[in-house]
Design an enzyme around this catalytic site. Structure first.
Site, mmCIF file in Angstrom:
data_model
loop_
_atom_site.group_PDB
_atom_site.id
_atom_site.type_symbol
_atom_site.label_atom_id
_atom_site.label_comp_id
_atom_site.label_asym_id
_atom_site.label_seq_id
_atom_site.Cartn_x
_atom_site.Cartn_y
_atom_site.Cartn_z
ATOM 1 N N ASP A 67 -31.283 40.480 38.050
ATOM 2 C CA ASP A 67 -31.557 41.617 37.174
ATOM 3 C C ASP A 67 -33.029 41.654 36.756
ATOM 4 O O ASP A 67 -33.779 40.714 36.986
ATOM 5 C CB ASP A 67 -30.655 41.567 35.935
ATOM 6 C CG ASP A 67 -30.733 40.223 35.192
ATOM 7 O OD1 ASP A 67 -31.551 39.365 35.571
ATOM 8 O OD2 ASP A 67 -29.970 40.040 34.237
ATOM 9 N N ASN A 136 -23.470 38.792 23.460
ATOM 10 C CA ASN A 136 -22.438 39.835 23.346
ATOM 11 C C ASN A 136 -21.476 39.800 24.542
ATOM 12 O O ASN A 136 -20.713 40.723 24.752
ATOM 13 C CB ASN A 136 -23.091 41.219 23.246
ATOM 14 C CG ASN A 136 -23.925 41.574 24.476
ATOM 15 O OD1 ASN A 136 -24.057 40.761 25.395
ATOM 16 N ND2 ASN A 136 -24.467 42.771 24.505
ATOM 17 N N HIS A 138 -22.372 39.745 27.738
ATOM 18 C CA HIS A 138 -22.836 40.412 28.959
ATOM 19 C C HIS A 138 -23.059 39.401 30.085
ATOM 20 O O HIS A 138 -23.218 38.212 29.857
ATOM 21 C CB HIS A 138 -24.068 41.281 28.693
ATOM 22 C CG HIS A 138 -25.364 40.556 28.522
ATOM 23 N ND1 HIS A 138 -26.474 41.143 27.980
ATOM 24 C CD2 HIS A 138 -25.747 39.283 28.822
ATOM 25 C CE1 HIS A 138 -27.470 40.280 27.975
ATOM 26 N NE2 HIS A 138 -27.060 39.148 28.461
ATOM 27 N N GLU A 143 -23.575 45.224 30.362
ATOM 28 C CA GLU A 143 -23.261 45.169 28.937
ATOM 29 C C GLU A 143 -21.766 45.437 28.705
ATOM 30 O O GLU A 143 -21.079 45.957 29.598
ATOM 31 C CB GLU A 143 -24.105 46.214 28.207
ATOM 32 C CG GLU A 143 -25.625 46.008 28.338
ATOM 33 C CD GLU A 143 -26.169 44.894 27.445
ATOM 34 O OE1 GLU A 143 -25.474 43.888 27.200
ATOM 35 O OE2 GLU A 143 -27.317 45.027 26.992
HETATM 36 P P1 PGA Z 1 -29.534 32.552 27.791
HETATM 37 O O1 PGA Z 1 -29.233 34.035 28.272
HETATM 38 O O2 PGA Z 1 -29.248 31.636 28.935
HETATM 39 O O3 PGA Z 1 -31.002 32.600 27.442
HETATM 40 O O4 PGA Z 1 -28.667 32.281 26.610
HETATM 41 C C1 PGA Z 1 -27.989 34.388 28.768
HETATM 42 C C2 PGA Z 1 -27.919 35.888 28.891
HETATM 43 O O5 PGA Z 1 -28.286 36.597 27.946
HETATM 44 O O6 PGA Z 1 -27.450 36.377 29.914
#
Ligand code: PGA
Length: 240
Positions: A67, A136, A138, A143
């Site tokens: 992404d 959240n 995602h 999302e």
């Molecule tokens: P993080 O991010 O590994 O920095 O917690 C995960 C994400 O938001 O997909």
């Protein structure tokens, strides 16, 4: 879904690095999708060290970029591709020929989606997908509420993601949209590993383990996948 709980972040990183490396040295070419974010950084360090020591002929893989924030590229500090480059591609001496990514700065983003979908139609399915879990729930930038049937797509970001993502930037950065592989690619992958570390992920992990697979919690697809592991450390598992 297998739930694998390991002691701490180091153990999670070692376990993840081992499995990713086993795909990279496989005798046939593997298509691997790895996430940016903080959670995989420890594993990336191991993987990069190991790759930097290996000879190219012993490696058979391509990396498919998960992404990116729309409008940003590898040179923008804080972007997903910047993160991947700094923590994996550069230290692992990974040749650009092995990397397939969206160009989120392209004028014609629809064309970027089509190019990625065409590539995965020809070469897919992905052999291994590793994903972090957003606060959240995602996955990538899929999302809550994203259809499980999506392939590559452009998404408006939720306020939560815009807020949490500020941690990647040195100054306040407006973020509106993302471009991401869609959930159907994760479901179709031959192997899926979802990772989470730390107490701050304990609530979302509990929600995930307690809930049915639902589009309101994208990470819950780990329950639908036939060859999936939820790899977490004791802190992330502390509310279970
Ligand atoms: P993080 O991010 O590994 O920095 O917690 C995960 C994400 O938001 O997909």
């Amino acid at each position: 879904m297998e739930i694998k709980t390991v002691k701490d972040y180091d153990a999670l990183s070692a376990c993840l690095a081992d499995e990713v490396l086993s795909y990279m040295v496989s005798s046939s070419e593997k298509l691997i999708c790895l996430p940016s974010g903080d959670t995989p950084l420890g594993a990336f360090k191991w993987i990069a060290e190991s790759l930097a020591e290996k000879e190219a002929p012993s490696l058979h893989y391509k990396l498919v970029g998960l992404d990116e924030w729309v409008g940003m590229g590898r040179e923008t500090e804080g972007s997903c591709q910047f993160y991947m480059n700094e923590h994996l591609y550069k230290p692992g001496k990974i040749d650009d020929a092995r990397i397939v990514e969206f160009n989120a700065k392209a004028e014609d983003l629809e064309n970027e989606l089509e190019k990625m979908d065409q590539f995965l139609k020809e070469h897919g399915p992905l052999d291994l997908v590793v994903l972090g879990i957003g606060m959240n729930g995602h996955l990538g930038l899929n999302e809550p509420g994203t259809s499980f049937k999506t392939y590559s797509h452009i998404v408006p970001l939720t306020d939560k993601t815009k807020e949490v993502a500020q941690k990647y930037f040195s100054e306040e950065t407006p973020l509106e949209k993302g471009i991401t592989l869609g959930i159907n690619y994760f479901l179709e992958a031959k192997r899926l590993i979802v990772i989470a570390s730390g107490k701050h992920k304990a609530d979302i992990i509990k929600q995930l383990v307690d809930s049915e697979a639902t589009e309101s919690l994208p990470a819950s697809i780990v329950k639908l996948h036939k060859n999936s592991t939820l790899l977490i450390d004791e802190a992330a598992a502390s509310s279970l």
